[in-house]
Design a protein around this motif. Structure first.
Motif, PDB file in Angstrom:
ATOM      1  N   ASP A 464       6.018   2.762  22.239  1.00  0.00           N
ATOM      2  CA  ASP A 464       4.634   3.014  21.848  1.00  0.00           C
ATOM      3  C   ASP A 464       4.311   2.130  20.649  1.00  0.00           C
ATOM      4  O   ASP A 464       5.034   2.129  19.648  1.00  0.00           O
ATOM      5  CB  ASP A 464       4.447   4.485  21.485  1.00  0.00           C
ATOM      6  CG  ASP A 464       2.986   4.862  21.344  1.00  0.00           C
ATOM      7  OD1 ASP A 464       2.413   5.360  22.328  1.00  0.00           O
ATOM      8  OD2 ASP A 464       2.417   4.656  20.255  1.00  0.00           O
ATOM      9  N   VAL A 465       3.199   1.377  20.738  1.00  0.00           N
ATOM     10  CA  VAL A 465       2.891   0.362  19.733  1.00  0.00           C
ATOM     11  C   VAL A 465       1.444   0.491  19.277  1.00  0.00           C
ATOM     12  O   VAL A 465       0.527   0.621  20.095  1.00  0.00           O
ATOM     13  CB  VAL A 465       3.120  -1.064  20.294  1.00  0.00           C
ATOM     14  CG1 VAL A 465       2.856  -2.109  19.211  1.00  0.00           C
ATOM     15  CG2 VAL A 465       4.534  -1.201  20.837  1.00  0.00           C
ATOM     16  N   GLY A 466       1.238   0.450  17.971  1.00  0.00           N
ATOM     17  CA  GLY A 466      -0.094   0.355  17.391  1.00  0.00           C
ATOM     18  C   GLY A 466      -0.202  -0.940  16.615  1.00  0.00           C
ATOM     19  O   GLY A 466       0.713  -1.298  15.864  1.00  0.00           O
ATOM     20  N   ILE A 467      -1.313  -1.672  16.798  1.00  0.00           N
ATOM     21  CA  ILE A 467      -1.507  -2.963  16.138  1.00  0.00           C
ATOM     22  C   ILE A 467      -2.839  -2.942  15.399  1.00  0.00           C
ATOM     23  O   ILE A 467      -3.897  -2.802  16.012  1.00  0.00           O
ATOM     24  CB  ILE A 467      -1.484  -4.126  17.148  1.00  0.00           C
ATOM     25  CG1 ILE A 467      -0.176  -4.115  17.956  1.00  0.00           C
ATOM     26  CG2 ILE A 467      -1.652  -5.464  16.431  1.00  0.00           C
ATOM     27  CD1 ILE A 467      -0.169  -5.109  19.105  1.00  0.00           C
ATOM     28  N   TRP A 468      -2.780  -3.057  14.080  1.00  0.00           N
ATOM     29  CA  TRP A 468      -3.973  -3.123  13.242  1.00  0.00           C
ATOM     30  C   TRP A 468      -4.153  -4.569  12.783  1.00  0.00           C
ATOM     31  O   TRP A 468      -3.310  -5.105  12.050  1.00  0.00           O
ATOM     32  CB  TRP A 468      -3.838  -2.222  12.020  1.00  0.00           C
ATOM     33  CG  TRP A 468      -3.920  -0.765  12.320  1.00  0.00           C
ATOM     34  CD1 TRP A 468      -5.014   0.042  12.176  1.00  0.00           C
ATOM     35  CD2 TRP A 468      -2.874   0.096  12.799  1.00  0.00           C
ATOM     36  NE1 TRP A 468      -4.718   1.335  12.540  1.00  0.00           N
ATOM     37  CE2 TRP A 468      -3.412   1.394  12.928  1.00  0.00           C
ATOM     38  CE3 TRP A 468      -1.538  -0.115  13.132  1.00  0.00           C
ATOM     39  CZ2 TRP A 468      -2.656   2.480  13.368  1.00  0.00           C
ATOM     40  CZ3 TRP A 468      -0.784   0.955  13.584  1.00  0.00           C
ATOM     41  CH2 TRP A 468      -1.344   2.233  13.693  1.00  0.00           C
ATOM     42  N   THR A 469      -5.219  -5.214  13.203  1.00  0.00           N
ATOM     43  CA  THR A 469      -5.457  -6.608  12.853  1.00  0.00           C
ATOM     44  C   THR A 469      -6.486  -6.683  11.738  1.00  0.00           C
ATOM     45  O   THR A 469      -7.573  -6.099  11.829  1.00  0.00           O
ATOM     46  CB  THR A 469      -5.956  -7.406  14.067  1.00  0.00           C
ATOM     47  OG1 THR A 469      -4.975  -7.327  15.106  1.00  0.00           O
ATOM     48  CG2 THR A 469      -6.176  -8.863  13.704  1.00  0.00           C
ATOM     49  N   SER A 470      -6.131  -7.396  10.679  1.00  0.00           N
ATOM     50  CA  SER A 470      -7.020  -7.585   9.538  1.00  0.00           C
ATOM     51  C   SER A 470      -6.914  -9.041   9.111  1.00  0.00           C
ATOM     52  O   SER A 470      -5.888  -9.464   8.574  1.00  0.00           O
ATOM     53  CB  SER A 470      -6.622  -6.654   8.385  1.00  0.00           C
ATOM     54  OG  SER A 470      -7.468  -6.836   7.270  1.00  0.00           O
TER      55      SER A 470
END
Length: 544
Positions: A464-470
């Protein structure tokens, strides 16, 4: 008159928005009882009873629905705040086939807008109402009009104590210091035993602070008020936020005595009210009373059941904490009550669970989806109560440190914006992993609460992967939910400029374009998709 003050927003093409400020009424619920609506004791085995209180999703529509929401970005604004003179308004429109309660059968186009308006009001304790009108412009027929409203709070500056609002765009708690500045907080800290732990040794709080935690949630009964007040004083000195558990029989007295605390983060009014079936009006009644007595802090509750009068209990909360305890227990047979656990009978310590980590993500996803259907997804938010105990009642053992970390990363990836493990004292390895994560929060919060950033969720097999792009960087939280090894291909392909490892537990690079996970492995890392070169750094939990 103040209630007739109107700010008109220019025509934005497909619809026009008009804001009105008026007064607000109240809502109350109904009544219910029993543990998640099921018999669970041995003497009841064999009796037929259909569980009640399940969430009513509604019938699927025959055609597309138009959902229109319009809420102030902040839960409340305070006189003197930097943002109080210009209020941001979140406006969401959506064409959907999901039976959302606030949707209408109108074929509007899809749009999402954030607007600002100048606040020409005097602060007051009573809410105004923000009313938005969306007008569909048509060349061939009369224009269609849709209206929605939401309370807008513009409060006087508090004379003492703290203020905690919610940024509804990001889910961040915004705490206001006495100098009037706000800062975003991702709360992490344990429910913490009072009588057998905190009350006997104030230095425990110093240790908690040194371990990186920012919040303490003392668990009653508070039968030694001298020790209790000494604990609260020391928490203030250390800068530890307080979550205040309110006894339903003395809410008024407790709120009056604690609302002036400088470190008060939020109120907690109900611990698993859906289990035994507390009166359905109880959480809302407590919410209204606390708002009347205080009004400067959110209200939270914990829910235990998979599906039992969700709407009624949640109506009295700003923050909902599902507790899903699926480690070390038999979810099909109750060792405590000596009965089977099925969809319509039994209590095994984890309602309607399968004994997998997916129980955690499923419960959070279901809660968020229900909030969306109810039209509350912009005003109510999800935290997580992770399991940090065992060896009692239904649970033969506590989680390992790795198992605890899987729960947490899974919860954050599925929308939790606060982590409150049950309970401290906790096993040493869990505390070590929790401390590591807590100390990393300053590096994570800018990604979690970047209102202009983006979030992507990926499930790749058991990873399970969460990716926050900033900007040019992406924060990645990845965890393997299985007891077998697995891999995950990195989103930017081959790594040429390095990885900034923030946490690596049973995870390594597989070639230059994938992560290899050991059983229950987890990682937190930062990737760059620009020419920037990232220094490769590893922080292991036993180094802290």
């Amino acid at each position: 008159m103040l209630d007739e003050d109107v700010t008109r927003i220019p025509n934005y093409g497909i619809f026009k928005l008009i804001f009105y400020l008026t007064s607000l009424g109240r809502i109350f619920g109904a009544l219910g009882q029993t543990w998640c609506g099921k018999y669970y004791k041995e003497e009841h085995w064999g009796k037929s009873r259909t569980p009640y209180g399940s969430f009513q999703r509604g019938e699927d529509p025959l055609g597309p629905l138009f959902a229109f929401q319009c809420v102030p970005r902040m839960q409340f604004y305070v006189e003197g705040d930097d943002c109080a003179s210009s209020v941001s308004v979140l406006v969401d429109t959506l064409t959907t086939m999901t039976p959302l309660r606030h949707a209408s059968p109108l074929p509007f186009p899809v749009a999402s807008i954030t607007l600002s308006m100048t606040l020409r009001l005097l602060p007051r304790r009573q809410p105004f109402t923000l009313t938005c009108s969306a007008e569909l412009e048509s060349d061939s027929s009369a224009n269609e009009m849709l209206v929605t409203s939401s309370p807008l709070f513009y409060l006087p500056s508090p004379t003492s104590g703290s203020a905690t609002s919610i940024d509804r765009k990001t889910g961040a708690l915004m705490t206001r210091a006495m100098n009037g500045t706000f800062q975003a907080v991702f709360p992490i800290g344990f429910y913490t035993d009072f009588g057998g732990y905190l009350a006997g040794n104030l230095s425990i709080l110093d240790e908690i602070r040194s371990q990186g935690f920012n919040t303490v949630h003392p668990v009653p009964p508070f039968d030694n008020m001298t020790a209790f007040n000494a604990i609260l004083d020391r928490m203030e000195d250390l800068g530890l936020y307080l979550i205040s558990y309110q006894d339903s029989e003395s809410v008024s007295a407790q709120v009056k005595s604690l609302k002036h605390r400088k470190n008060l983060l939020l109120w907690y009014t109900a611990d698993e009210p859906d289990g035994p079936g507390d009166p359905l009006t109880a959480t809302r009644a407590a919410y209204d009373l606390i708002h009347e007595l205080d009004g400067y802090h959110p209200v939270s509750i914990a829910l235990n059941c998979a599906d039992h009068f969700f709407e009624d209990y949640v109506s009295g909360a700003d923050i909902i904490l599902p507790d899903v305890y699926m480690i070390g227990n038999n979810v099909t047979f109750s060792t405590k009550y000596n009965t089977p656990c099925t969809k319509d009978f039994g209590c095994c310590g984890c309602d309607d669970c399968e004994g997998r980590f997916e129980d955690v993500s499923k419960r959070l996803d279901e809660a968020r989806n229900r909030l969306r259907i109810l039209g509350w997804d912009k005003t109510k938010f999800i935290w997580a109560v992770t399991q940090a105990f065992g060896g009692e009642e239904f649970w033969s053992r506590p989680p390992t440190g790795r198992e605890w970390l899987v729960q947490v990363l899974l919860s954050i990836n599925h929308g939790a914006r606060g982590i409150m493990p049950w309970i401290d004292p906790t096993p040493i390895d869990i505390k070590q992993y929790a401390s590591t994560l807590a100390k990393l929060l300053p590096d994570l919060v800018p990604y979690f609460f970047d209102g202009e950033g983006s979030f992507t969720h990926i499930t790749h097999g058991t990873v399970d992967v969460g990716i926050w792009t900033s900007g040019p960087r992406a924060l990645v939280l990845a965890t393997n939910m299985d007891t077998h090894a697995s891999t995950f291909p990195l989103p930017y392909g081959e790594i040429k400029r390095g990885i900034l490892w923030l946490l690596r537990e049973g995870v390594s690079l597989h070639s230059t374009s994938a992560l290899a996970f050991e059983p229950l492995g987890s990682a937190i890392l930062i990737l760059s998709h620009s020419e920037e070169v990232l220094k490769t750094v590893t922080l292991e939990h036993d180094e802290l």
